[in-house]
Write a protein that holds these residues in place. Structure first.
Motif, mmCIF file in Angstrom:
data_model
loop_
_atom_site.group_PDB
_atom_site.id
_atom_site.type_symbol
_atom_site.label_atom_id
_atom_site.label_comp_id
_atom_site.label_asym_id
_atom_site.label_seq_id
_atom_site.Cartn_x
_atom_site.Cartn_y
_atom_site.Cartn_z
ATOM 1 N N THR A 7 -1.150 0.886 14.088
ATOM 2 C CA THR A 7 -2.356 0.070 14.007
ATOM 3 C C THR A 7 -2.422 -0.580 12.635
ATOM 4 O OG1 THR A 7 -4.737 0.221 13.773
ATOM 5 C CG2 THR A 7 -3.538 2.257 13.563
ATOM 6 N N PRO A 8 -2.838 -1.839 12.571
ATOM 7 C CA PRO A 8 -2.923 -2.498 11.263
ATOM 8 C C PRO A 8 -4.137 -2.077 10.453
ATOM 9 C CG PRO A 8 -3.583 -3.996 12.996
ATOM 10 C CD PRO A 8 -3.105 -2.758 13.678
ATOM 11 N N ILE A 9 -5.052 -1.325 11.067
ATOM 12 C CA ILE A 9 -6.292 -0.992 10.357
ATOM 13 C C ILE A 9 -6.010 -0.018 9.219
ATOM 14 C CG2 ILE A 9 -8.547 0.042 10.653
ATOM 15 C CD1 ILE A 9 -8.655 -1.101 13.381
ATOM 16 N N VAL A 10 -5.057 0.927 9.446
ATOM 17 C CA VAL A 10 -4.722 1.886 8.398
ATOM 18 C C VAL A 10 -4.148 1.166 7.187
ATOM 19 C CG1 VAL A 10 -3.300 3.867 7.856
ATOM 20 C CG2 VAL A 10 -4.351 3.685 10.087
ATOM 21 N N LEU A 11 -3.239 0.218 7.449
ATOM 22 C CA LEU A 11 -2.642 -0.531 6.338
ATOM 23 C C LEU A 11 -3.701 -1.382 5.634
ATOM 24 C CD1 LEU A 11 -0.182 -1.309 4.751
ATOM 25 C CD2 LEU A 11 0.337 -3.029 6.457
ATOM 26 N N LEU A 12 -4.632 -1.928 6.412
ATOM 27 C CA LEU A 12 -5.689 -2.751 5.798
ATOM 28 C C LEU A 12 -6.560 -1.902 4.882
ATOM 29 C CD1 LEU A 12 -6.602 -5.728 6.092
ATOM 30 C CD2 LEU A 12 -8.400 -4.891 7.573
ATOM 31 N N GLY A 13 -6.925 -0.692 5.352
ATOM 32 C CA GLY A 13 -7.727 0.186 4.509
ATOM 33 C C GLY A 13 -6.989 0.619 3.260
ATOM 34 N N ALA A 14 -5.701 0.908 3.414
ATOM 35 C CA ALA A 14 -4.909 1.313 2.253
ATOM 36 C C ALA A 14 -4.788 0.172 1.254
ATOM 37 C CB ALA A 14 -3.517 1.770 2.695
ATOM 38 N N ARG A 15 -4.619 -1.071 1.785
ATOM 39 C CA ARG A 15 -4.528 -2.224 0.888
ATOM 40 C C ARG A 15 -5.833 -2.468 0.158
ATOM 41 N NH1 ARG A 15 -2.699 -7.023 4.432
ATOM 42 N NH2 ARG A 15 -3.362 -8.182 2.602
ATOM 43 N N LEU A 16 -6.955 -2.168 0.842
ATOM 44 C CA LEU A 16 -8.255 -2.337 0.182
ATOM 45 C C LEU A 16 -8.451 -1.301 -0.916
ATOM 46 C CD1 LEU A 16 -10.995 -3.893 0.392
ATOM 47 C CD2 LEU A 16 -11.779 -2.006 1.791
ATOM 48 N N LEU A 17 -7.989 -0.065 -0.674
ATOM 49 C CA LEU A 17 -8.306 1.053 -1.565
ATOM 50 C C LEU A 17 -7.336 1.145 -2.742
ATOM 51 C CD1 LEU A 17 -10.537 3.056 -1.323
ATOM 52 C CD2 LEU A 17 -8.987 4.621 -0.202
ATOM 53 N N SER A 18 -6.093 0.737 -2.514
ATOM 54 C CA SER A 18 -5.049 0.995 -3.507
ATOM 55 C C SER A 18 -5.286 0.342 -4.874
ATOM 56 C CB SER A 18 -3.698 0.549 -2.936
ATOM 57 O OG SER A 18 -2.696 0.704 -3.872
ATOM 58 N N PRO A 19 -5.711 -0.931 -4.973
ATOM 59 C CA PRO A 19 -5.899 -1.512 -6.304
ATOM 60 C C PRO A 19 -6.973 -0.824 -7.132
ATOM 61 C CG PRO A 19 -5.850 -3.221 -4.659
ATOM 62 C CD PRO A 19 -5.939 -1.936 -3.934
ATOM 63 N N TYR A 20 -8.026 -0.330 -6.448
ATOM 64 C CA TYR A 20 -9.089 0.329 -7.201
ATOM 65 C C TYR A 20 -8.626 1.672 -7.735
ATOM 66 C CZ TYR A 20 -11.897 -3.324 -5.199
ATOM 67 O OH TYR A 20 -12.379 -4.546 -4.858
ATOM 68 N N ILE A 21 -7.804 2.396 -6.944
ATOM 69 C CA ILE A 21 -7.250 3.663 -7.442
ATOM 70 C C ILE A 21 -6.354 3.399 -8.643
ATOM 71 C CG2 ILE A 21 -5.862 5.656 -6.849
ATOM 72 C CD1 ILE A 21 -6.715 5.358 -4.008
#
Lengths: 146, 81
Positions: A7-21
């Motif tokens: 599912t692309p939703i997991v990758l989308l969430g990871a892409r959203l979260l990764s720069p802030y981490i």
């Protein structure tokens, strides 16, 4: 890795979260010399942000961020920053990691120690990040996970 | 810290440890280990060890969880020989 569904939703969430981490990891490294945190914790946060993309996206997406062969040179750069800061102090006539002897002009010894801890913590952070990503890459190598 | 909150955290700590030991599915055990690490980090911070709690939260709840998931997916429950 075997994947029961994709599912692309997991990758989308990871892409959203990764720069802030990753931004928080750099914050922890930069503020590490006078507040909780430091090179190791910040480097582990940077590694967590990269591993999030690698777990969510698989091999092809992961290569767009940091390639597999780039982890070893990054670790070498980090360790070199640490030892260069220590050995320059030795060459200037002090002890190993004696930050007060670093040859930065226009600074009194208190600010030199402040800056010296910051320099070696950037090195430690880079080395920890690269080594943790390298451990992950070596664990999944040989397995088609994406 | 308020002792009631610490008591609740300790109860959930014991529960997550027991579930991680007794559960059959390895993925559930990894998630329970992650929860254990996070509650442990909360307790460290409650006891005043901010740096130790920070390290526990980052390493225990972040990186080792991912590495355990990789190990679970690369091994099988039954041996092949």
């Amino acid at each position: 890795m075997n994947k029961p569904f994709q599912t692309p939703i997991v990758l989308l969430g990871a892409r959203l979260l990764s720069p802030y981490i990753m931004l928080f990891g750099w914050y922890v490294i930069i503020h590490g010399h006078y507040s909780p945190g430091g090179g190791f914790q910040g480097g582990a946060l940077l590694a967590a942000s990269i591993l999030l993309i690698r777990v969510a996206g698989g091999r092809r997406v992961a290569q767009l961020q940091i390639k597999e062969f780039a982890t070893t040179p990054l670790a070498v750069v980090g360790v070199s920053i640490y030892f260069a800061a220590g050995l320059v102090a030795v060459a200037m006539g002090g002890y190993f990691l004696d930050y007060g002897m670093l040859p930065i002009p226009g600074m009194d010894p208190a600010w030199l120690r402040y800056t010296g801890i910051l320099i070696i913590e950037v090195g430690i952070g880079l080395a920890v990040m690269a080594i943790l990503v390298m451990i992950y890459d070596n664990m999944v190598r040989g397995e088609d996970y994406g | 810290m308020i002792w009631e909150v610490e008591l609740i955290i300790l109860v959930f700590l014991a529960l997550s440890a027991i579930v991680a030991l007794e559960v059959k599915d390895m993925l559930v055990a990894v998630v329970m280990m992650t929860i254990f690490s996070f509650l442990m980090a909360l307790l460290f911070i409650a006891m005043g060890a901010i740096d130790v709690g920070f390290t526990e939260a980052v390493i225990g709840a972040g990186v080792t969880g991912i590495l355990f998931v990789v190990v679970v997916f690369q091994t099988s429950r039954k041996s092949n020989d």
